[in-house]
Design an enzyme around this catalytic site. Structure first.
Site, PDB file in Angstrom:
ATOM      1  N   ASP A 140      51.090  -5.081  64.511  1.00 48.17           N
ATOM      2  CA  ASP A 140      51.730  -3.725  65.632  1.00 48.17           C
ATOM      3  C   ASP A 140      50.712  -3.725  66.271  1.00 48.17           C
ATOM      4  O   ASP A 140      49.493  -4.047  66.628  1.00 48.17           O
ATOM      5  CB  ASP A 140      51.470  -2.637  64.616  1.00 48.17           C
TER       6      ASP A 140
ATOM      7  N   CYS B  70      68.257   5.663  62.131  1.00 44.67           N
ATOM      8  CA  CYS B  70      69.207   4.389  61.946  1.00 44.67           C
ATOM      9  C   CYS B  70      70.696   4.461  62.567  1.00 44.67           C
ATOM     10  O   CYS B  70      71.689   4.279  63.416  1.00 44.67           O
ATOM     11  CB  CYS B  70      69.438   3.508  60.698  1.00 44.67           C
TER      12      CYS B  70
HETATM   13  C1  UDX Z   1      63.345   0.025  63.481  1.00 43.85           C
HETATM   14  C2  UDX Z   1      64.038   0.852  64.324  1.00 43.85           C
HETATM   15  O1  UDX Z   1      64.406   1.899  63.789  1.00 43.85           O
HETATM   16  C3  UDX Z   1      65.495  -0.302  63.086  1.00 43.85           C
HETATM   17  O2  UDX Z   1      66.774   0.078  62.954  1.00 43.85           O
HETATM   18  C4  UDX Z   1      65.037  -1.616  63.568  1.00 43.85           C
HETATM   19  O3  UDX Z   1      65.772  -2.032  61.940  1.00 43.85           O
HETATM   20  C5  UDX Z   1      64.010  -1.964  62.725  1.00 43.85           C
HETATM   21  O4  UDX Z   1      62.420  -1.186  63.550  1.00 43.85           O
HETATM   22  P1  UDX Z   1      61.531   1.300  62.000  1.00 43.85           P
HETATM   23  O5  UDX Z   1      60.356   1.112  60.820  1.00 43.85           O
HETATM   24  O6  UDX Z   1      61.954   2.520  61.653  1.00 43.85           O
HETATM   25  O7  UDX Z   1      62.637   0.554  62.785  1.00 43.85           O
HETATM   26  O8  UDX Z   1      60.743   1.205  63.504  1.00 43.85           O
HETATM   27  P2  UDX Z   1      59.252   2.378  64.118  1.00 43.85           P
HETATM   28  O9  UDX Z   1      59.119   2.597  63.259  1.00 43.85           O
HETATM   29  O10 UDX Z   1      59.301   2.664  65.113  1.00 43.85           O
HETATM   30  O11 UDX Z   1      58.305   1.044  63.897  1.00 43.85           O
HETATM   31  C6  UDX Z   1      58.451   0.192  64.801  1.00 43.85           C
HETATM   32  C7  UDX Z   1      57.044  -0.414  65.491  1.00 43.85           C
HETATM   33  O12 UDX Z   1      56.931  -1.351  66.075  1.00 43.85           O
HETATM   34  C8  UDX Z   1      56.135   0.384  65.298  1.00 43.85           C
HETATM   35  O13 UDX Z   1      54.816   0.753  64.478  1.00 43.85           O
HETATM   36  C9  UDX Z   1      55.697  -0.180  67.042  1.00 43.85           C
HETATM   37  O14 UDX Z   1      54.157  -0.145  66.869  1.00 43.85           O
HETATM   38  C10 UDX Z   1      55.486  -1.605  66.507  1.00 43.85           C
HETATM   39  N1  UDX Z   1      55.932  -2.640  67.880  1.00 43.85           N
HETATM   40  C11 UDX Z   1      56.459  -1.974  69.030  1.00 43.85           C
HETATM   41  C12 UDX Z   1      54.816  -3.773  67.404  1.00 43.85           C
HETATM   42  O15 UDX Z   1      54.617  -3.797  67.119  1.00 43.85           O
HETATM   43  N2  UDX Z   1      55.608  -4.199  68.897  1.00 43.85           N
HETATM   44  C13 UDX Z   1      55.928  -3.778  70.452  1.00 43.85           C
HETATM   45  O16 UDX Z   1      56.195  -5.048  71.004  1.00 43.85           O
HETATM   46  C14 UDX Z   1      56.685  -2.767  69.934  1.00 43.85           C
HETATM   47  C1  UDX Z   2      70.395   4.200  55.770  1.00 41.21           C
HETATM   48  C2  UDX Z   2      71.001   3.078  54.955  1.00 41.21           C
HETATM   49  O1  UDX Z   2      72.036   3.819  54.080  1.00 41.21           O
HETATM   50  C3  UDX Z   2      70.476   1.383  55.077  1.00 41.21           C
HETATM   51  O2  UDX Z   2      71.137   1.358  54.076  1.00 41.21           O
HETATM   52  C4  UDX Z   2      69.999   1.175  56.368  1.00 41.21           C
HETATM   53  O3  UDX Z   2      68.835   0.362  55.579  1.00 41.21           O
HETATM   54  C5  UDX Z   2      69.049   2.837  57.301  1.00 41.21           C
HETATM   55  O4  UDX Z   2      70.208   3.410  57.644  1.00 41.21           O
HETATM   56  P1  UDX Z   2      68.792   6.033  56.247  1.00 41.21           P
HETATM   57  O5  UDX Z   2      68.947   6.037  57.455  1.00 41.21           O
HETATM   58  O6  UDX Z   2      67.507   5.735  56.003  1.00 41.21           O
HETATM   59  O7  UDX Z   2      69.595   4.292  55.512  1.00 41.21           O
HETATM   60  O8  UDX Z   2      69.488   7.133  54.696  1.00 41.21           O
HETATM   61  P2  UDX Z   2      70.612   7.350  53.667  1.00 41.21           P
HETATM   62  O9  UDX Z   2      70.236   7.517  52.595  1.00 41.21           O
HETATM   63  O10 UDX Z   2      72.019   6.504  54.834  1.00 41.21           O
HETATM   64  O11 UDX Z   2      71.434   8.818  55.359  1.00 41.21           O
HETATM   65  C6  UDX Z   2      71.182   8.282  56.408  1.00 41.21           C
HETATM   66  C7  UDX Z   2      72.062  10.387  56.438  1.00 41.21           C
HETATM   67  O12 UDX Z   2      73.065  10.234  56.393  1.00 41.21           O
HETATM   68  C8  UDX Z   2      70.690  11.748  56.538  1.00 41.21           C
HETATM   69  O13 UDX Z   2      70.729  12.622  57.369  1.00 41.21           O
HETATM   70  C9  UDX Z   2      71.670  12.388  54.870  1.00 41.21           C
HETATM   71  O14 UDX Z   2      70.935  13.270  55.277  1.00 41.21           O
HETATM   72  C10 UDX Z   2      73.290  11.749  55.696  1.00 41.21           C
HETATM   73  N1  UDX Z   2      73.865  11.621  54.483  1.00 41.21           N
HETATM   74  C11 UDX Z   2      73.911  10.536  53.361  1.00 41.21           C
HETATM   75  C12 UDX Z   2      75.152  12.691  54.041  1.00 41.21           C
HETATM   76  O15 UDX Z   2      75.260  13.936  54.598  1.00 41.21           O
HETATM   77  N2  UDX Z   2      75.615  12.550  53.152  1.00 41.21           N
HETATM   78  C13 UDX Z   2      75.794  11.650  51.630  1.00 41.21           C
HETATM   79  O16 UDX Z   2      76.368  11.429  51.335  1.00 41.21           O
HETATM   80  C14 UDX Z   2      74.564  10.593  52.575  1.00 41.21           C
END
Ligand code: UDX
Ligand code: UDX
Length: 433
Positions: free
Chosen positions: A30, A258
């Site tokens: 990272d 997401c």
């Molecule tokens: C994100 C997106 O939300 C998701 O849709 C995608 O599939 C994967 O990346 P998430 O893990 O939630 O998922 O992202 P985030 O929590 O923002 O973490 C990204 C990490 O990458 C951070 O820790 C950031 O510091 C790091 N990063 C970012 C690098 O190491 N190098 C870079 O150039 C940019």
């Molecule tokens: C989602 C997808 O489920 C996962 O497969 C993908 O990789 C990343 O995005 P996440 O966003 O972590 O995962 O949470 P999820 O459990 O899907 O809920 C998404 C949102 O929908 C939340 O705000 C939850 O409160 C809401 N939700 C979920 C509803 O309002 N009703 C439901 O029945 C289920």
């Protein structure tokens, strides 16, 4: 196999740790030095149930290490996974700058045949772009692979080990074989397809899940007008095996890092190919309105909410996470504060993250009972399972008025009314004509 995971966010850290747990040697990279320093000391920067123990076990087993240097850790890697953020740009398009930055760094340091695996959620065609970036600088052998993640925050480790399917988008047999070796310990269907189909499977999956939720939220509006109960309707509909019971929970709608960005990105992708994705636009619009609909329900009860005090249970975008990205709970709180209401807040894990957005516009509590006491109503806006176990009789006695708005249909209307609450939820209150 030796795996390098670039990005230690919710996706990269969980995926990297789980790869180590199934026997691979994993280095998580990272650019955030503080994050890497914490991880090296065993401090997990995010809340994900079970992750701290899994990281600890695999670090102790010598299968999992952390570093800020991709270059130093590339030699000998069988696969380099890209799991960096792909946030929404202003126009809704996925911002791929971080993915491309990593691809450039890989290209500058590649020495031997390696898989470059994109785990971040990216538009169809990104794999081709990554290939072009690498080919510009590196003339040796490599393959780009798409391997989208389907992890839900709060159940990510279980989702990894009990995946419904692993999707592998490849161009060569060689790449397919290496990926199947990597995932061999995961017993589920392995969908080997093209890079482009794999990229679209991810967006289509999230968009369909969001569609199911917006659909049941529209049905909830009809229930409120017609006297039907959305929980009973969802149960009856969900028994149809073609539909299934999951993601039919009505409430204040979807948030997170997401769904909001992925549905916007898919709408953009469609538009860039000259297709107007009308259904998806409605799914987004319905979800946005759901938040105001909940605030309107509160305003209908109190007539004027200016100066009213609300005890709000929940800040995270869903239960079992500290993530507040696009949280409907936060959006609703901001709308209430804007209308002059006073808000007390509580969350089991997300308070620190919420403070960065809400700052001192609300009051924060470490205890749910203290948060709701002496308020004019309780709002439950995040589906933390612990809220089911609270002593709701005690809560009712502590309120100025026994009014409860359940934005996640978490509680039993019968039980709450028996306790003496004026109880409102989503799609279960027959609105007077
Ligand atoms: C994100 C997106 O939300 C998701 O849709 C995608 O599939 C994967 O990346 P998430 O893990 O939630 O998922 O992202 P985030 O929590 O923002 O973490 C990204 C990490 O990458 C951070 O820790 C950031 O510091 C790091 N990063 C970012 C690098 O190491 N190098 C870079 O150039 C940019
Ligand atoms: C989602 C997808 O489920 C996962 O497969 C993908 O990789 C990343 O995005 P996440 O966003 O972590 O995962 O949470 P999820 O459990 O899907 O809920 C998404 C949102 O929908 C939340 O705000 C939850 O409160 C809401 N939700 C979920 C509803 O309002 N009703 C439901 O029945 C289920």
């Amino acid at each position: 196999m030796k795996i390098v995971m670039v990005g230690t966010g919710y996706v990269g850290l969980v995926s990297g740790t789980c790869f180590a747990d199934i026997g691979h040697d994993v280095v998580c990279i990272d650019i955030d030095e503080e994050k890497i320093e914490k991880l090296t000391k065993g401090v997990i920067p995010i809340f994900e149930p079970g992750l701290d123990a899994l990281v600890k076990n695999n670090v102790e087993a010598g299968r999992l290490t952390f570093s800020t240097s991709l270059k130093e850790n590339m030699p000998g890697a069988d696969a380099i996974f890209i799991a960096v953020g792909t946030p929404s740009a202003a126009d809704g398009k996925a911002d791929l700058q971080y993915v491309y930055a990593v691809a450039e760094e890989i290209a500058a340091n590649l020495k031997d045949y390696t898989l470059i695996v994109d785990k971040s959620t990216v538009p169809v065609g990104t794999g081709k772009e990554v290939e072009a970036i690498i080919k510009k600088k590196y003339k040796g052998g490599f393959d780009v692979v798409s391997c989208p993640e389907f992890l839900r925050e709060g159940s990510a480790i279980k989702d990894f080990s009990r995946s419904d399917r692993v999707v592998i988008g490849v161009r060569t047999e060689k790449a397919a074989k290496i990926m199947l070796d990597i995932f061999a310990p995961i017993k589920c269907e392995k969908v080997v397809t093209t890079v482009e189909s794999s990229e679209l499977i991810k967006y289509a999956s999230n968009a369909f899940l969001a569609t199911k939720i917006s659909f049941i939220n529209e049905i909830a509006h009809i229930c409120e007008k017609s006297g039907a109960d959305v929980e009973e309707v969802a149960h009856g509909v969900g028994l149809d095996k073609r539909i299934g019971p999951k993601f039919l929970k009505a409430g204040i709608g979807w948030g997170g890092s997401c769904f909001p960005k992925d549905v916007k990105a898919l709408d953009q992708i469609a538009g860039s190919h000259g297709y107007d994705f009308k259904l998806l636009k409605s799914v987004i619009e319905v979800n946005q309105h759901q938040r105001q609909h909940f605030v309107d329900k509160i305003k209908k009860h109190f007539i004027d909410i200016k100066g009213k005090n609300f005890g709000v249970l929940g800040l995270a975008f869903k239960g079992n996470t500290d993530d507040i990205r696009e949280s409907a709970a936060i959006d609703i709180i901001q709308r209430l504060v804007k209308e002059g209401a006073k808000v007390d807040c509580f969350d089991y894990e997300a308070t620190a993250n919420a403070k960065e957005i809400l700052k001192d516009t609300v009051t924060y509590y470490e205890d749910p009972y203290k948060c709701v006491a002496d308020n004019d109503a309780v709002l439950l806006v995040t589906e933390w399972p612990q809220f089911l176990e609270l002593d709701w009789r005690q809560i009712k006695e502590s309120l100025n008025e026994p009014v409860l708005f359940d934005g996640r249909n978490l509680l039993s209307p019968e039980k709450m009314r028996e306790i003496g609450f004026t109880y409102y939820s989503v799609g279960q209150n027959h609105e007077e004509k």
